[in-house]
Design an enzyme around this catalytic site. Structure first.
Site, PDB file in Angstrom:
ATOM      1  N   SER A   1     118.918 -28.040  81.192  1.00  0.00           N
ATOM      2  CA  SER A   1     119.582 -29.059  82.015  1.00  0.00           C
ATOM      3  C   SER A   1     120.557 -29.841  81.168  1.00  0.00           C
ATOM      4  O   SER A   1     120.402 -29.942  79.936  1.00  0.00           O
ATOM      5  CB  SER A   1     118.541 -30.019  82.595  1.00  0.00           C
ATOM      6  OG  SER A   1     119.178 -31.134  83.182  1.00  0.00           O
TER       7      SER A   1
ATOM      8  N   TYR B   1     111.345 -35.426  81.312  1.00  0.00           N
ATOM      9  CA  TYR B   1     112.137 -34.287  81.798  1.00  0.00           C
ATOM     10  C   TYR B   1     113.134 -33.856  80.724  1.00  0.00           C
ATOM     11  O   TYR B   1     113.234 -32.670  80.392  1.00  0.00           O
ATOM     12  CB  TYR B   1     112.861 -34.685  83.087  1.00  0.00           C
ATOM     13  CG  TYR B   1     113.673 -33.588  83.726  1.00  0.00           C
ATOM     14  CD1 TYR B   1     113.066 -32.605  84.501  1.00  0.00           C
ATOM     15  CD2 TYR B   1     115.061 -33.525  83.570  1.00  0.00           C
ATOM     16  CE1 TYR B   1     113.813 -31.595  85.101  1.00  0.00           C
ATOM     17  CE2 TYR B   1     115.814 -32.525  84.164  1.00  0.00           C
ATOM     18  CZ  TYR B   1     115.185 -31.564  84.932  1.00  0.00           C
ATOM     19  OH  TYR B   1     115.930 -30.568  85.521  1.00  0.00           O
TER      20      TYR B   1
HETATM   21  P1  NAP Z   1     114.011 -26.749  93.477  1.00  0.00           P
HETATM   22  O1  NAP Z   1     114.866 -26.469  94.658  1.00  0.00           O
HETATM   23  O2  NAP Z   1     112.961 -27.790  93.598  1.00  0.00           O
HETATM   24  O3  NAP Z   1     113.402 -25.355  92.973  1.00  0.00           O
HETATM   25  C1  NAP Z   1     112.404 -25.262  91.988  1.00  0.00           C
HETATM   26  C2  NAP Z   1     111.264 -24.438  92.548  1.00  0.00           C
HETATM   27  O4  NAP Z   1     110.255 -24.260  91.525  1.00  0.00           O
HETATM   28  C3  NAP Z   1     110.589 -25.171  93.716  1.00  0.00           C
HETATM   29  O5  NAP Z   1     110.286 -24.278  94.757  1.00  0.00           O
HETATM   30  C4  NAP Z   1     109.326 -25.692  93.049  1.00  0.00           C
HETATM   31  O6  NAP Z   1     108.281 -26.001  93.954  1.00  0.00           O
HETATM   32  C5  NAP Z   1     108.989 -24.518  92.140  1.00  0.00           C
HETATM   33  N1  NAP Z   1     107.963 -24.870  91.180  1.00  0.00           N
HETATM   34  C6  NAP Z   1     107.715 -26.071  90.637  1.00  0.00           C
HETATM   35  N2  NAP Z   1     106.659 -26.000  89.823  1.00  0.00           N
HETATM   36  C7  NAP Z   1     106.214 -24.734  89.860  1.00  0.00           C
HETATM   37  C8  NAP Z   1     105.137 -24.076  89.227  1.00  0.00           C
HETATM   38  N3  NAP Z   1     104.294 -24.733  88.426  1.00  0.00           N
HETATM   39  N4  NAP Z   1     104.972 -22.764  89.476  1.00  0.00           N
HETATM   40  C9  NAP Z   1     105.807 -22.100  90.304  1.00  0.00           C
HETATM   41  N5  NAP Z   1     106.840 -22.681  90.932  1.00  0.00           N
HETATM   42  C10 NAP Z   1     107.048 -23.998  90.710  1.00  0.00           C
HETATM   43  O7  NAP Z   1     114.908 -27.223  92.253  1.00  0.00           O
HETATM   44  P2  NAP Z   1     116.205 -26.577  91.550  1.00  0.00           P
HETATM   45  O8  NAP Z   1     117.194 -27.676  91.433  1.00  0.00           O
HETATM   46  O9  NAP Z   1     116.607 -25.293  92.150  1.00  0.00           O
HETATM   47  O10 NAP Z   1     115.602 -26.355  90.101  1.00  0.00           O
HETATM   48  C11 NAP Z   1     115.592 -25.094  89.435  1.00  0.00           C
HETATM   49  C12 NAP Z   1     115.681 -25.347  87.938  1.00  0.00           C
HETATM   50  O11 NAP Z   1     116.951 -25.965  87.641  1.00  0.00           O
HETATM   51  C13 NAP Z   1     114.613 -26.322  87.428  1.00  0.00           C
HETATM   52  O12 NAP Z   1     114.134 -25.871  86.182  1.00  0.00           O
HETATM   53  C14 NAP Z   1     115.389 -27.629  87.271  1.00  0.00           C
HETATM   54  O13 NAP Z   1     114.793 -28.473  86.335  1.00  0.00           O
HETATM   55  C15 NAP Z   1     116.739 -27.105  86.835  1.00  0.00           C
HETATM   56  N6  NAP Z   1     117.874 -28.006  87.017  1.00  0.00           N
HETATM   57  C16 NAP Z   1     118.215 -28.492  88.250  1.00  0.00           C
HETATM   58  C17 NAP Z   1     119.309 -29.343  88.366  1.00  0.00           C
HETATM   59  C18 NAP Z   1     119.752 -29.924  89.692  1.00  0.00           C
HETATM   60  O14 NAP Z   1     120.624 -30.786  89.711  1.00  0.00           O
HETATM   61  N7  NAP Z   1     119.196 -29.481  90.821  1.00  0.00           N
HETATM   62  C19 NAP Z   1     120.063 -29.695  87.228  1.00  0.00           C
HETATM   63  C20 NAP Z   1     119.680 -29.166  86.002  1.00  0.00           C
HETATM   64  C21 NAP Z   1     118.600 -28.326  85.896  1.00  0.00           C
HETATM   65  P3  NAP Z   1     108.031 -27.549  94.333  1.00  0.00           P
HETATM   66  O15 NAP Z   1     109.333 -28.097  94.835  1.00  0.00           O
HETATM   67  O16 NAP Z   1     106.987 -27.539  95.385  1.00  0.00           O
HETATM   68  O17 NAP Z   1     107.598 -28.223  93.076  1.00  0.00           O
END
Ligand code: NAP
Length: 249
Positions: free
Chosen positions: A170, A183
């Site tokens: 991130s 985080y």
């Molecule tokens: P998201 O839509 O919440 O997708 C993440 C998925 O991972 C969700 O379905 C979540 O379920 C699932 N998850 C969480 N804990 C888990 C576990 N222990 N085992 C299996 N699955 C699990 O979020 P996203 O934004 O696409 O995030 C994807 C990645 O990008 C993450 O690593 C996040 O930190 C990173 N990221 C996101 C952003 C942003 O702005 N969105 C920016 C930088 C980095 P739940 O929602 O039920 O927990």
């Protein structure tokens, strides 16, 4: 120019593949010809997690997981057809994640790509007010999860003569953001772990890269109860338009 087929004959595992960035990866990989197993939490995981992790840590998990809903992995796999298999798994559990990777190998004959993407959090609030439960779960999912993924994938990638691991770090790993101590620390750990894994994997032709997204409009942002604001995809999109150097979410 269409470039369909860049992943033809490749076998992948994608974690957190039923929402946001992971779901987009799953859809694109299938469109590019890959066969894959993706994992995420199951629709019934909400209640189970409150029991297993406690109310506080379970608040980190919020995707809309009604059976048949937009974040139901089984429904997504059915929509995508035989190239995509869904397995519910918590990435902090070695046996569950090992079973996901093992399924890809058994079903499709090996492993070429691991997308270590599952994550929770973003915001957690001021450092002095962050609970042990949030700290432990944040580090568990965002740092231990990718570590387990790399560890479990390496032998299969070596057996294949090489491959690719992508970890999702991130922008929070690169700059200090208020309210993201745990985080940010986990994501900085992911970045460094990826550098080390890239060096260790190089002789076996395993590439390890980490992406550091800025603000992406996903449920992690607009459905996140830790933010404590009424948000929608549209309002977050408008805010990101203003907050990033390229004025586009
Ligand atoms: P998201 O839509 O919440 O997708 C993440 C998925 O991972 C969700 O379905 C979540 O379920 C699932 N998850 C969480 N804990 C888990 C576990 N222990 N085992 C299996 N699955 C699990 O979020 P996203 O934004 O696409 O995030 C994807 C990645 O990008 C993450 O690593 C996040 O930190 C990173 N990221 C996101 C952003 C942003 O702005 N969105 C920016 C930088 C980095 P739940 O929602 O039920 O927990």
């Amino acid at each position: 120019m269409t470039r369909v087929g860049r992943l033809r004959d490749k076998v992948a595992v994608v974690t957190g593949g039923a929402s946001g960035i992971g779901l987009a990866v799953v859809e694109r990989f299938v469109a590019e010809g890959a066969r894959l197993v993706f994992c995420d939490l199951a629709p019934e995981a909400g209640r189970e997690m409150v029991v297993r992790l406690g109310e506080e840590a379970a608040r980190l998990h919020h995707s809309k997981r009604a059976a048949g809903g937009p974040n139901d992995g089984a429904a997504i796999a059915e929509r995508l057809g035989p190239a995509a298999i869904f397995m519910p798994a918590d990435v902090t559990d070695e046996a569950s994640l090992g079973a996901v990777i093992g399924r890809a190998v058994d079903e499709f004959g090996g492993l070429d790509i691991l997308v270590n993407n599952a994550g929770v959090g973003g915001p957690e609030g001021a450092l002095e007010k962050t609970s042990d439960a949030i700290f432990d779960r944040m580090i568990g999912v965002n740092l231990r999860g990718p570590w387990l993924g790399i560890k479990l994938a390496f032998p299969h990638l070596k057996a294949r003569g090489g491959g690719s691991i992508v970890t999702t770090s991130s922008i929070s790993a690169l700059v200090g953001m208020a309210g993201q101590t745990t985080y940010g620390a986990a994501k900085a750990g992911v970045l460094q772990m990826s550098r080390v894994a890239a060096i260790e994997g190089a002789a076996s032709f395993i590439r390890v890269n980490s992406v550091c997204p800025g603000g992406i409009v996903t449920p992690l942002i607009y459905e996140n109860p830790l933010i404590g604001l009424e948000l929608t995809a549209e309002s977050i999109s408008a805010a990101f338009d203003q907050a990033q150097p390229i004025p586009r979410a």
